[in-house]
Design a protein around this motif. Structure first.
Motif, short mmCIF file in Angstrom:
data_model
loop_
_atom_site.label_atom_id
_atom_site.label_comp_id
_atom_site.label_asym_id
_atom_site.label_seq_id
_atom_site.Cartn_x
_atom_site.Cartn_y
_atom_site.Cartn_z
N PRO A 84 -16.60 -5.77 -25.73
CA PRO A 84 -17.40 -6.86 -26.30
C PRO A 84 -18.26 -7.46 -25.18
N LYS A 85 -19.48 -7.00 -25.05
CA LYS A 85 -20.29 -7.34 -23.88
C LYS A 85 -20.58 -8.83 -23.77
N ALA A 86 -20.57 -9.54 -24.89
CA ALA A 86 -20.80 -10.99 -24.84
C ALA A 86 -19.66 -11.72 -24.15
N LEU A 87 -18.50 -11.08 -24.04
CA LEU A 87 -17.35 -11.71 -23.40
C LEU A 87 -17.19 -11.29 -21.95
N LEU A 88 -18.10 -10.47 -21.44
CA LEU A 88 -18.02 -10.08 -20.04
C LEU A 88 -18.46 -11.24 -19.15
N PRO A 89 -17.76 -11.47 -18.04
CA PRO A 89 -18.22 -12.48 -17.09
C PRO A 89 -19.63 -12.16 -16.61
N LYS A 90 -20.38 -13.19 -16.24
CA LYS A 90 -21.77 -12.98 -15.84
C LYS A 90 -21.88 -12.19 -14.55
N VAL A 259 -8.21 -34.40 -11.37
CA VAL A 259 -8.75 -33.77 -12.58
C VAL A 259 -8.92 -32.29 -12.30
N ILE A 260 -8.47 -31.46 -13.22
CA ILE A 260 -8.76 -30.02 -13.17
C ILE A 260 -9.66 -29.73 -14.35
N MET A 261 -10.84 -29.19 -14.07
CA MET A 261 -11.90 -29.10 -15.08
C MET A 261 -12.26 -27.65 -15.42
N LEU A 262 -12.27 -27.35 -16.70
CA LEU A 262 -12.77 -26.08 -17.23
C LEU A 262 -14.17 -26.34 -17.79
N ASP A 263 -15.15 -25.62 -17.30
CA ASP A 263 -16.53 -25.76 -17.78
C ASP A 263 -16.83 -24.62 -18.74
N GLY A 269 -22.59 -20.61 -22.31
CA GLY A 269 -23.76 -21.34 -22.79
C GLY A 269 -23.39 -22.33 -23.88
N THR A 270 -24.38 -23.08 -24.32
CA THR A 270 -24.14 -24.09 -25.34
C THR A 270 -24.20 -23.49 -26.74
N GLU A 271 -23.60 -24.20 -27.69
CA GLU A 271 -23.59 -23.73 -29.07
C GLU A 271 -24.99 -23.67 -29.68
N ASP A 272 -25.85 -24.63 -29.30
CA ASP A 272 -27.18 -24.69 -29.90
C ASP A 272 -28.26 -24.03 -29.05
N GLY A 273 -27.86 -23.41 -27.94
CA GLY A 273 -28.82 -22.71 -27.11
C GLY A 273 -29.56 -23.59 -26.11
N SER A 274 -29.24 -24.88 -26.07
CA SER A 274 -29.90 -25.78 -25.13
C SER A 274 -29.35 -25.54 -23.72
N GLU A 275 -30.03 -26.11 -22.73
CA GLU A 275 -29.59 -25.92 -21.35
C GLU A 275 -28.25 -26.61 -21.11
N SER A 305 -16.69 -20.74 -12.72
CA SER A 305 -17.60 -20.91 -13.86
C SER A 305 -17.35 -19.91 -14.98
N ASP A 306 -16.71 -18.79 -14.67
CA ASP A 306 -16.44 -17.79 -15.71
C ASP A 306 -15.00 -17.83 -16.22
N PHE A 307 -14.26 -18.87 -15.86
CA PHE A 307 -12.83 -18.92 -16.20
C PHE A 307 -12.60 -18.81 -17.71
N TYR A 308 -13.46 -19.38 -18.49
CA TYR A 308 -13.30 -19.38 -19.95
C TYR A 308 -13.30 -17.97 -20.54
N VAL A 309 -13.96 -17.03 -19.86
CA VAL A 309 -14.00 -15.66 -20.38
C VAL A 309 -13.22 -14.68 -19.51
N THR A 310 -12.48 -15.19 -18.53
CA THR A 310 -11.62 -14.30 -17.73
C THR A 310 -10.17 -14.55 -18.13
N GLU A 311 -9.57 -15.60 -17.61
CA GLU A 311 -8.22 -16.04 -18.00
C GLU A 311 -7.13 -15.01 -17.74
N GLY A 312 -7.43 -14.00 -16.91
CA GLY A 312 -6.45 -12.99 -16.60
C GLY A 312 -5.69 -13.27 -15.32
N ALA A 313 -4.95 -12.29 -14.84
CA ALA A 313 -4.11 -12.46 -13.66
C ALA A 313 -4.92 -12.88 -12.45
N GLN A 314 -6.07 -12.24 -12.24
CA GLN A 314 -6.88 -12.56 -11.08
C GLN A 314 -7.47 -13.97 -11.18
#
Length: 331
Positions: A84-90, A259-263, A269-275, A305-314
């Protein structure tokens, strides 16, 4: 803190049942530099979310759908036939994204089953975001779900280790799997030692707002010596889309040390495509937080910055190491 979402998945690996490697049917010589895709003709029994399954050892054509497995598969030298290429880290997966021979199977919300079928996989690594599609995937090829789970024995982080070991068995990469697990073990132990009961707000930034991220990254804090000021109680899932309406003033009143922050938006990207607005900019702009400990002491950890789509062991190894560096520096 209550762990929620994914069903219980206890992963147990077993010994390889068939040992010898055989030459491929195409008559090509064995590629010793890329053993992960060689194809041995043997099988190995591994425990999955659907029970014990016999799967091919070193499958030649692998469809990788579980994003938590991507970094491990790449470390094993696996080139998938579909992702699923949309889920690949940038970053770090440009070769997979730009390779036209690797089919794009869409996302878990809009899967492209025809593209997956056209890739003719010998094995599909499903689960996690693709859990609900398991039955359809199984009609295309042997599908295994060895994805990590909050409800697995020992918790999410421990299930990352068993996932890695299981994949190591499947791809004949037990030594590399041991190294990955060892690095995660060490980072976790170091993070446990570095934390000494400090209070923490587990946050998620999305759409210019900061909300309670305990249901998603509570997995990270769970083994550590930290006191979470907001639990996941009352949240429906590990989604970052809850938009509970958490007020900045509420966080200020709780006044966590850290604070530990997940971006989320940094990753997809945003739901509406905005910056997207960077999480740090949101945090720095909150007037209600001007006198909080975490702001005045600069004690905010921003996950990759890619944590949301990685979440694996590394990803968790790196996150634990971030905790170690930040807490040790703070004294």
């Amino acid at each position: 803190m209550r762990s929620i979402r994914f069903r219980k998945t206890t992963l147990v690996t077993s010994s390889v049942l068939c040992a010898g490697l055989v030459l491929s049917a195409c008559g090509e010589s064995e590629d010793k530099t890329d053993p992960a895709n060689a194809g041995s003709g043997g099988t190995v029994t591994i425990a999955t979310a659907k029970g014990d399954l016999d799967v091919p050892v070193r499958p030649a054509r692998v469809a990788a759908l579980d994003n938590t497995s991507f970094a491990t598969l790449k470390a094993f030298g696996v080139k998938p036939v579909a992702v699923p290429k949309a889920l690949l880290p940038k970053e770090g997966f440009e070769d997979w994204r730009n390779d036209s021979s690797i089919q794009d199977v869409g996302t878990h919300r809009e899967p492209k089953f025809e593209a997956l079928n056209a890739s003719e996989p010998d094995l599909i690594i499903g689960g996690y975001r693709f859990t609900d599609h398991h039955d359809k995937l199984s009609k295309i090829a042997k599908t295994v779900d060895v994805a990590p789970s909050d409800e697995a024995e020992g918790g999410y982080v421990n299930s990352l280790k068993t996932q890695t070991e299981a994949l190591g068995k499947v791809f004949g990469q037990e030594a590399k799997a041991k190294d990955i697990v060892g690095a995660l073990d060490q980072a976790e132990k170091d993070a446990v030692a570095a934390t000494k009961g400090e209070s923490v707000f587990l946050a998620v930034a999305s759409a210019g707002k900061v909300d309670n991220g305990a249901s998603r990254i509570g997995r990270l804090a769970e083994p550590l010596n930290l006191k979470n000021v907001l639990s996941a109680e009352g949240e429906d899932s590990t989604s970052v889309h809850n938009d509970s309406g958490l007020a900045p003033e509420t966080v200020a009143k709780l006044n966590p040390d850290w604070v530990i922050m997940l971006d989320r938006d940094a990753a997809v990207g945003t739901e509406d495509g905005s910056e997207a607005i960077a999480a740090k900019k949101i945090v720095d702009g909150m007037e209600a937080w001007d006198r909080t400990t975490f702001r005045t002491q600069d004690q905010v950890i921003y996950l990759a910055s890619d944590f949301y789509v990685t979440e694996g062991a590394q990803a968790y190894t790196d996150a634990f190491n971030q905790v170690v560096t930040a807490f040790n520096a703070a004294g």
